[in-house]
Design a protein around this motif. Structure first.
Motif, short mmCIF file in Angstrom:
data_model
loop_
_atom_site.label_atom_id
_atom_site.label_comp_id
_atom_site.label_asym_id
_atom_site.label_seq_id
_atom_site.Cartn_x
_atom_site.Cartn_y
_atom_site.Cartn_z
N ILE A 4 0.86 -1.19 0.00
CA ILE A 4 0.00 0.00 0.00
C ILE A 4 0.90 1.24 0.00
CG2 ILE A 4 -1.82 1.29 1.18
CD1 ILE A 4 -2.79 -1.32 2.41
N ASN A 5 0.72 2.07 -1.01
CA ASN A 5 1.44 3.35 -1.10
C ASN A 5 0.56 4.40 -0.44
OD1 ASN A 5 2.65 5.75 -1.80
ND2 ASN A 5 3.14 5.10 -3.88
N THR A 6 1.01 4.94 0.71
CA THR A 6 0.15 5.85 1.48
C THR A 6 0.23 7.30 1.02
OG1 THR A 6 1.89 6.20 3.14
CG2 THR A 6 0.29 4.43 3.57
N HIS A 7 1.05 7.59 0.00
CA HIS A 7 1.20 9.00 -0.36
C HIS A 7 1.69 9.15 -1.80
CE1 HIS A 7 1.53 13.11 1.58
NE2 HIS A 7 2.01 13.33 0.37
N SER A 8 0.76 9.34 -2.73
CA SER A 8 1.11 9.53 -4.13
C SER A 8 0.27 10.65 -4.73
CB SER A 8 0.83 8.24 -4.92
OG SER A 8 0.78 8.52 -6.31
N HIS A 9 0.95 11.58 -5.42
CA HIS A 9 0.24 12.65 -6.15
C HIS A 9 0.15 12.27 -7.63
CE1 HIS A 9 0.39 15.45 -2.72
NE2 HIS A 9 1.59 14.96 -2.50
N VAL A 10 -0.30 11.05 -7.91
CA VAL A 10 -0.33 10.58 -9.30
C VAL A 10 -1.33 11.38 -10.15
CG1 VAL A 10 -2.05 8.75 -8.94
CG2 VAL A 10 -0.24 8.46 -10.69
N TYR A 11 -2.17 12.17 -9.47
CA TYR A 11 -3.09 13.06 -10.21
C TYR A 11 -2.39 14.34 -10.66
CZ TYR A 11 -3.15 15.37 -5.65
OH TYR A 11 -2.76 15.98 -4.50
N ILE A 176 7.50 6.39 5.46
CA ILE A 176 8.86 6.26 4.95
C ILE A 176 8.83 6.16 3.43
CG2 ILE A 176 10.92 4.78 4.92
CD1 ILE A 176 10.53 6.12 7.62
N GLY A 177 9.62 7.03 2.77
CA GLY A 177 9.66 7.06 1.31
C GLY A 177 11.07 6.96 0.77
N GLY A 178 11.27 7.53 -0.41
CA GLY A 178 12.52 7.40 -1.14
C GLY A 178 13.75 7.87 -0.40
N VAL A 179 13.58 8.79 0.55
CA VAL A 179 14.73 9.31 1.30
C VAL A 179 15.49 8.16 1.98
CG1 VAL A 179 15.41 10.83 3.22
CG2 VAL A 179 13.64 11.56 1.62
N LEU A 180 14.79 7.08 2.33
CA LEU A 180 15.43 5.93 2.96
C LEU A 180 16.55 5.36 2.09
CD1 LEU A 180 15.41 3.86 5.34
CD2 LEU A 180 13.83 2.48 3.96
N PRO A 206 5.26 13.32 -7.51
CA PRO A 206 6.43 13.13 -8.39
C PRO A 206 7.77 13.52 -7.77
CG PRO A 206 5.31 15.16 -8.99
CD PRO A 206 4.51 14.53 -7.86
N TYR A 207 7.82 13.76 -6.46
CA TYR A 207 9.07 14.21 -5.83
C TYR A 207 9.76 13.07 -5.08
CZ TYR A 207 6.28 18.33 -6.67
OH TYR A 207 5.48 19.26 -7.26
N LEU A 208 10.97 13.36 -4.57
CA LEU A 208 11.71 12.45 -3.67
C LEU A 208 11.92 11.05 -4.25
CD1 LEU A 208 10.03 13.55 -0.31
CD2 LEU A 208 12.36 14.09 -1.08
N THR A 209 12.38 11.02 -5.48
CA THR A 209 12.59 9.76 -6.20
C THR A 209 13.67 8.91 -5.55
OG1 THR A 209 12.17 11.12 -8.15
CG2 THR A 209 12.92 8.85 -8.53
N ASN A 218 9.53 10.89 -9.88
CA ASN A 218 9.14 9.75 -9.04
C ASN A 218 7.77 9.25 -9.50
OD1 ASN A 218 9.23 7.85 -7.00
ND2 ASN A 218 9.03 9.31 -5.33
N GLU A 219 7.44 8.00 -9.23
CA GLU A 219 6.11 7.48 -9.57
C GLU A 219 5.67 6.46 -8.53
OE1 GLU A 219 7.30 5.93 -13.63
OE2 GLU A 219 6.47 4.08 -12.78
N PRO A 220 4.35 6.21 -8.44
CA PRO A 220 3.84 5.41 -7.32
C PRO A 220 4.43 4.00 -7.22
CG PRO A 220 2.10 5.87 -8.94
CD PRO A 220 3.25 6.75 -9.26
N GLY A 221 4.80 3.39 -8.34
CA GLY A 221 5.36 2.04 -8.31
C GLY A 221 6.71 1.96 -7.64
#
Ligand SMILES: [Zn+2]
Length: 255
Positions: A4-11, A176-180, A206-209, A218-221
């Motif tokens: 489950i991706n809890t934070h995506s601005h794919v819109y 926790i996102g891409g910064v990890l 689309p940030y923090l790839t 960045n993208e949700p996948g």
């Protein structure tokens, strides 16, 4: 495996040319559900239209982002309150305090944040909190509220270990996102120290790839890359990371 991706601005407009492909790619990488954080009245229509297009995959929230709080904050709040009864939402977000770019509207940010937290508490739905260079201010705003009954996520957590435990003590989970995946980040020490039941995954695309795509959109996948990195930090199979973090999300959100 289902993440489950809890934070995506794919819109976001960044995906206007290939949104369907991006979403299909996320599904093929193991993403089972995507939570969409709102920004403000200018992005809302697009968010709900993507959510309507993917009703079993994309789950929208409603909220006024702290960087959208300015001299027109009352109009933004009015728009938020006008949408509330009309929409099916899974949480209030993203909301919070951001003093990175500008401190001019701190009082207004506190007011807008606090009001929205109280809306979530009244409806018994979670909040997704955005904090940037404002941990103490956000912590105090929450502590000043009459109800200390909190649930939700401190998204893209960037604080210290002590701050992580303060947030957890209040009832929140840590996003926790891409910064990890960044070499310079100390997030790995934090995710090792805190209970696994308090960790959820996100991209904030689309940030923090995440590595190895840093510098690209960045993208949700790509949440799968965050899951893989977390598996190496926790020293367990990635399937276990997916299982634990998805169960954590479902303890907060009704999806
Ligand atoms: Zn965001």
């Amino acid at each position: 495996m289902s993440i489950i991706n809890t934070h995506s601005h794919v819109y976001d407009e960044a995906f206007d040319s290939d949104r369907d492909e991006v979403i299909q790619r996320a599904v093929s990488l193991g993403v089972g559900k995507i939570i969409l954080p709102d920004i403000d009245s200018s992005s809302r229509e697009r968010m709900f239209s993507v959510a309507n297009q993917y009703p079993d995959l994309c789950f929208p929230m409603l909220g006024v982002h702290p960087t959208s709080v300015n001299e027109n904050f009352q109009a933004e709040l009015d728009a938020f309150y006008a949408e509330l009864p009309k929409r099916t939402i899974v949480g209030i977000g993203e909301i919070g305090i951001d003093l990175y770019w500008d401190k001019t509207f701190l009082e207004e940010q506190i007011e807008v944040f606090s009001q929205q937290v109280e809306v979530a508490q009244k409806r018994n739905i979670p909040i997704v909190t955005h904090v940037r260079k404002a941990f103490n201010e956000t912590y105090k705003a929450l502590r000043d509220l009459p109800s200390q009954n909190f649930k939700g996520i401190f998204h893209c957590f960037s604080g210290s270990k002590e701050e992580a435990f303060k947030v957890i003590d209040m009832g929140f989970h840590i996003g926790i996102g891409g910064v990890l995946t960044f070499k310079t980040s100390h997030l790995d020490e934090i995710v090792k120290a805190i209970p696994r039941e308090k960790v959820v995954l996100e991209t904030d695309d689309p940030y923090l790839t995440p590595v190895p795509h840093r510098g690209e959109r960045n993208e949700p996948g790509y949440v799968a890359l965050v899951a893989e990195k977390l598996a190496s930090v926790w020293n367990c199979p990635v399937e276990e990371v997916a299982e634990i973090t998805s169960a954590n999300v479902l303890s907060i959100f009704t999806l």
